[in-house]
Design a protein around this motif. Structure first.
Motif: not given
Length: 275
Positions: A42-44, A47-51
């Motif tokens: 997921v991308i939360a 932390s939008p630049n982290s999967i």
């Protein structure tokens, strides 16, 4: 309800598609049968630049024990008849389970396809449902963080938003659709600056003309079943197509190959067989 889905794309392809980096590559694996309890990418919003890998199956922070709720109804307690023409209030805003997360803990749930069956037969009569023009794609999701007070363990988990059935889901015989986001909606979905009315405006069924589905073996019903062979068609697609072999694409991705690489292997094999 969307309780099973597929993740077979390679790490690099997913990172490029979503402009984000996989935080724990060792957790990345082909999964033709993602189900509740699975760790999934997921991308939360935080932390939008982290999967990241969260648990599929939502547990709110106030719960006394894990709950594994895998879907969140956009309409909440409204539209109990699952009328596909419903356009009323999004009752999820009032649901104790999700009313906080829908406002400030949203996530993109990354997938290549999902598995669904008729309302009555369910996964005894399963279909692979996919988008014709792109994959991977993102479901609209919500997440939360729960702490086990006995062990101190922190659990981050998520649920997939659902809405009324589009014509494809109706044709399959299912009464709901997962919310699938357009690429230009994805960054908005995980932005906490977005007004809540704009958030709920996204909770609509995806265009059925841009989707398709085909039947597969009920072996997928076993939550422990794995392997891209589970996705092999057992019948014709719901809508006729002549130019796209989705199973072959999923199979090759799941095996870490491409069509070009497979052609090279086949060609090499043919050459060797001549001598």
């Amino acid at each position: 309800m969307c309780g099973r889905y597929v993740t077979v794309s390679k790490v690099k392809a997913v990172e490029k598609r979503f402009n984000a980096e996989v935080a724990t590559p060792d957790l990345w694996r082909v999964n033709a049968n993602v189900g509740p309890g699975s760790k999934a990418p997921v991308i939360a919003d935080e932390s939008p630049n982290s999967i990241q890998h969260f648990q599929f199956g939502f547990t709110p922070q106030w719960a006394k024990k894990p709950m594994y709720v895998f879907n969140a109804r956009s309409e909440g307690d409204h539209n109990k008849e699952n009328d596909p023409s419903y356009t009323g209030a999004k009752g999820i805003l009032q649901k104790p389970m999700f009313r906080k997360s829908i406002r400030d803990r949203r996530c993109l749930v990354l997938a290549d396809a999902f598995i669904e069956g008729p309302e009555k037969e369910k996964l005894s009569k399963p279909y692979v449902v996919y988008l014709r023009e792109r994959r991977p794609f993102a479901f609209a999701g919500v997440w939360d963080e729960w702490v086990n007070t006995d062990t101190g363990e922190i659990l981050r988990s998520f649920a997939i938003l659902t809405t009324v059935a589009n014509p494809l889901m109706q044709k399959i015989g299912h009464h709901r659709s997962p919310v699938i986001l357009e690429p230009d909606q994805e960054s908005d979905w995980i932005s906490n600056d977005l007004p809540i009315q704009d958030v709920t405006a996204m909770l609509e069924p995806y265009d059925a003309k841009r989707m398709n589905a085909y039947p597969i073996d009920p072996a997928i019903k076993n939550p422990r079943a794995q392997g891209v062979e589970l996705l092999k068609p057992t019948g014709e697609r719901v809508f006729k197509e002549y130019d796209y072999e989705i199973y072959e694409e999923l199979r090759l991705e799941g095996m870490g190959e491409t069509r070009a690489r497979q052609r090279g292997r086949d060609e090499k094999g043919r050459q060797q067989s001549l001598f």
